[in-house]
Design a protein around this motif. Structure first.
Motif, PDB file in Angstrom:
ATOM      1  N   GLU A 538       0.812  -1.211   0.000  1.00 53.59           N
ATOM      2  CA  GLU A 538       0.000   0.000   0.000  1.00 53.59           C
ATOM      3  C   GLU A 538       0.852   1.270   0.000  1.00 53.59           C
ATOM      4  N   ALA A 539       2.135   1.133  -0.340  1.00 54.44           N
ATOM      5  CA  ALA A 539       3.053   2.285  -0.301  1.00 54.44           C
ATOM      6  C   ALA A 539       2.625   3.389  -1.257  1.00 54.44           C
ATOM      7  N   ASN A 540       2.072   3.017  -2.398  1.00 51.45           N
ATOM      8  CA  ASN A 540       1.668   4.009  -3.396  1.00 51.45           C
ATOM      9  C   ASN A 540       0.151   4.172  -3.440  1.00 51.45           C
ATOM     10  N   TYR A 541      -0.479   3.989  -2.282  1.00 54.56           N
ATOM     11  CA  TYR A 541      -1.926   4.128  -2.173  1.00 54.56           C
ATOM     12  C   TYR A 541      -2.375   5.462  -2.820  1.00 54.56           C
ATOM     13  N   PRO A 542      -3.440   5.447  -3.636  1.00 53.54           N
ATOM     14  CA  PRO A 542      -4.453   4.409  -3.766  1.00 53.54           C
ATOM     15  C   PRO A 542      -4.114   3.270  -4.731  1.00 53.54           C
ATOM     16  N   LEU A 543      -2.925   3.272  -5.325  1.00 53.61           N
ATOM     17  CA  LEU A 543      -2.513   2.119  -6.114  1.00 53.61           C
ATOM     18  C   LEU A 543      -1.987   1.040  -5.175  1.00 53.61           C
ATOM     19  N   LEU A 544      -2.249  -0.229  -5.501  1.00 56.99           N
ATOM     20  CA  LEU A 544      -1.806  -1.349  -4.677  1.00 56.99           C
ATOM     21  C   LEU A 544      -0.798  -2.183  -5.458  1.00 56.99           C
ATOM     22  N   ALA A 545       0.293  -2.555  -4.791  1.00 51.60           N
ATOM     23  CA  ALA A 545       1.350  -3.349  -5.435  1.00 51.60           C
ATOM     24  C   ALA A 545       1.348  -4.758  -4.854  1.00 51.60           C
ATOM     25  N   LEU A 546       0.526  -5.630  -5.425  1.00 53.35           N
ATOM     26  CA  LEU A 546       0.441  -7.019  -4.978  1.00 53.35           C
ATOM     27  C   LEU A 546       1.093  -7.904  -6.036  1.00 53.35           C
ATOM     28  N   ASP A 547       2.411  -7.798  -6.138  1.00 56.05           N
ATOM     29  CA  ASP A 547       3.112  -8.489  -7.219  1.00 56.05           C
ATOM     30  C   ASP A 547       3.602  -9.868  -6.773  1.00 56.05           C
ATOM     31  N   ASP A 548       4.180 -10.604  -7.727  1.00 55.86           N
ATOM     32  CA  ASP A 548       4.657 -11.963  -7.451  1.00 55.86           C
ATOM     33  C   ASP A 548       5.803 -11.974  -6.444  1.00 55.86           C
ATOM     34  N   ILE A 549       6.620 -10.927  -6.455  1.00 58.91           N
ATOM     35  CA  ILE A 549       7.754 -10.885  -5.523  1.00 58.91           C
ATOM     36  C   ILE A 549       7.252 -10.821  -4.086  1.00 58.91           C
ATOM     37  N   LEU A 550       6.256  -9.973  -3.839  1.00 61.36           N
ATOM     38  CA  LEU A 550       5.685  -9.865  -2.496  1.00 61.36           C
ATOM     39  C   LEU A 550       5.036 -11.185  -2.081  1.00 61.36           C
ATOM     40  N   LEU A 551       4.345 -11.817  -3.010  1.00 59.05           N
ATOM     41  CA  LEU A 551       3.707 -13.097  -2.712  1.00 59.05           C
ATOM     42  C   LEU A 551       4.746 -14.138  -2.301  1.00 59.05           C
TER      43      LEU A 551
END
Length: 606
Positions: A538-551
């Motif tokens: 949520e660092a760039n809220y309102p954009l969400l970064a739920l990428d494969d690396i985080l997963l």
């Protein structure tokens, strides 16, 4: 933009208040779960059972109601029920239930039994001399509790999608209606299946409404054990078998062969699924023709959660569960941020389905070896990893959905699972509040950058994104199996327990024994890891970064935490806490037998 997820509705009958045996707290829990009922004209009830004819009869004097109803039932050919008014004893129960209806229709072959059990009761009744608001509300709430008691006692009772309540009737003014109603109920009981009175003839839940899920162990024709799941799902929603099949299709598309094989090992195996057929028709909750004819005169009514339930308590037949004298831990105002506002929606439609599973195991909560318990959670975590990698979220991980089958942990209960990019949000969900992620509880993202940063760098004219569950919420729900959050949904202490790591560590060290704390000492650090993952997403809220690396990172951290705990668990065995609330009601067959400590005392009869 994808629509928001449907907010889960917490189930208060899973709370400790409901299980204390306190009649007042139990009733309020049931009312809080039900939330509303559909008020319909009295004629609608009779028309649903039997066509009413107008005979213009009048009572000549004040005949006792029991005799009046008995005379009506005598006229019904092959009537299978009898009416008992103002019974002297409380119905037998396997729960701590001290309530007693004013009257009920009971199966005729059970009428002469020395004790009536809740599952022998076909229809409960409450009566009042007055017509004031408090009397009517008291009747409503007692009837709801009686129906709830019947549903949770009898495995053959069929769950429902909603509750309908007729307008109150006066037995002296609406004589024709009374005759028609009891004649209709007697006629229904004379049928071969008694489906209309709520019994399910094909089976041979604590909740008043909902999926009514029950799971049975069975044996197939070849002697192999299987698990059978009986449930009521939304008509427009896919069945659990279909959802799991689609998850495996996604896994086959996105996972390498080795991971696909491992994924199949950690999902419960489905053999087949079908809708239940009774009398050659699909078993559903509502006749659409009836709804179409009457819905103009039907009205949704919100249930008053005022805890003043009765000026006169129901007396138990044996023993007594004391009134706590306190309000339940939750209040109506605490439910506003998560309860769905569906009073304007249509009547819910559900269909009765049955799913057969290859795997027969036990819930992780029933596993006593700490090492096996952690291994079971490790297997469930693997299943979550493969689901997330294939683009799905589970959305309902709880203590009952991690299954220990042989020596492997598996993940079950996929009824609410859906693709991360799905554009559907119509499904109704109930959440297990103890395992609900904080963001899911509040239905908003809680870990964006600081407010000052947002005020300086963010265009506040941009609408925030609609809240949707993601893989981090599944991981948080999985982690909370190892924790016991103080407080309940809607209380700030639960949020602090997760976000304040030092406080979490102190709490764990205080609550856990030295041996268990040594096993789970990394809980606070994993909580911090999960918080950091939220902040990164949520660092760039309102954009969400739920990428494969985080997963990959969060799953690797979770797996390492479990491996460390398993190595420390060794041969630790867990023992359940003693049952402090003893059963107040003797079971059928031993109601006249005194307990060993009471040998020589005269048993009590009611």
């Amino acid at each position: 933009m994808l629509p928001p997820d449907t907010a889960p509705v917490p189930r208060h009958t899973s709370r400790a208040d409901y299980r204390t045996g306190d009649l007042k707290l139990g009733r309020i829990s049931v009312l809080a779960d039900l939330r509303r009922y559909l008020q319909v004209p009295f004629d609608s009830l009779v028309k649903c059972i039997l066509t009413n004819d107008e005979s213009g009869l009048q009572w000549t004097d004040f005949t006792p109601l029991g005799r009046i109803i008995a005379e009506i039932l005598v006229q019904v050919p092959n009537c299978g029920v009898s009416f008992l008014a103002n019974p002297n004893g409380t119905p037998l129960s396997q729960r701590n239930n001290t309530s007693r209806p004013d009257g009920y229709l009971v199966l005729s072959n059970k009428k002469t039994e020395p004790k009536i059990h809740w599952f022998d009761i076909a229809v409960p009744f409450e009566f009042k001399k007055g017509r004031d608001i408090e009397s009517l509300r008291d009747d409503d709430q007692k009837i709801i509790w009686s129906l709830h008691s019947i549903m949770r006692e009898d495995l053959l009772r069929r769950n429902r999608a909603f509750l309908a309540v007729t307008e109150p009737i006066n037995i002296f003014e609406n004589i024709d209606g009374i005759i028609s109603l009891f004649y209709a109920l007697g006629s229904v009981s004379a049928s071969s299946t008694m489906k209309e009175l709520g019994w399910d003839p094909t089976v041979g839940a604590d909740s008043m409404v909902g999926r009514g899920t029950r799971v049975y162990e069975a044996t197939d024709a070849k002697g192999k054990k299987v698990a059978i799941k009986d449930s009521w799902g939304e008509v427009e929603r896919q069945s659990e078998g279909e959802i799991l099949e689609n998850i495996l299709v996604s896994c086959a598309e996105k996972l390498p062969a080795e991971e696909l094989a491992d994924a199949k090992r950690h999902f419960v195996g489905v053999r087949l699924w079908k809708d239940v057929i009774i009398d050659d028709t699909r078993d559903e909750t509502l006749d659409t023709m009836v709804a179409g004819e009457h819905n103009r005169t039907w009205e949704w009514v919100s249930i008053d959660l005022n805890p003043i339930l009765s000026a006169r308590p129901h007396l138990p037949s044996t023993g007594d569960v004391p009134d706590s004298g306190r309000l339940p831990a939750f209040l109506p105002t605490q439910l506003g941020n998560i309860a769905r506002n569906d009073t304007a929606s249509g009547i819910p439609r559900r269909v009765h389905t049955r799913t057969v599973f290859h795997d027969v195991g036990v819930s992780v909560k029933d596993v006593t070896s700490l090492a096996h318990k952690l291994s079971c959670l490790s297997g469930a975590l693997k299943a979550l990893y493969y689901m997330h990698k294939a683009g799905w979220v589970h959305r309902d991980f709880s203590v009952g959905n991690a299954i220990w089958v042989g020596d492997i942990g598996k993940l079950g209960d996929f009824e609410y699972a859906k693709k991360i990019d799905s554009n559907t949000s119509h499904d109704v969900r109930t959440g297990t509040m103890h395992f609900m992620a904080l963001e899911v509880e509040s239905q908003k993202y809680l870990f964006p950058q600081t407010l000052n940063h947002l005020l300086l760098d963010t265009d506040l004219s941009i609408d925030p994104p609609p809240f949707r569950m993601n893989f981090l919420h599944d991981i948080e729900s999985w982690k909370t199996f190892l924790l016991a959050f103080p407080g309940t949904v809607g209380q700030i202490s639960r949020h602090h327990f997760f976000t304040q790591v030092i406080e979490l560590k102190i709490s764990c060290k205080t609550v856990l024994s030295k041996t268990c704390f040594d096993v789970c000492h990394r809980i606070p650090f994993f909580a911090l890891t999960l918080q950091n993952a939220y902040r990164k997403a949520e660092a760039n809220y309102p954009l969400l970064a739920l990428d494969d690396i985080l997963l990959e990172d969060i799953h690797r951290e979770a797996a390492e935490f479990l491996r460390d705990a398993q190595e420390r668990a060794r041969d630790i065995e867990l023992r359940p806490l003693p049952t402090f609330l003893k059963q107040k009601r003797p079971r059928p067959g031993d109601e006249t037998s005194p307990s060993p400590k009471d040998q020589g005392k005269k048993p009590r009869h009611d």
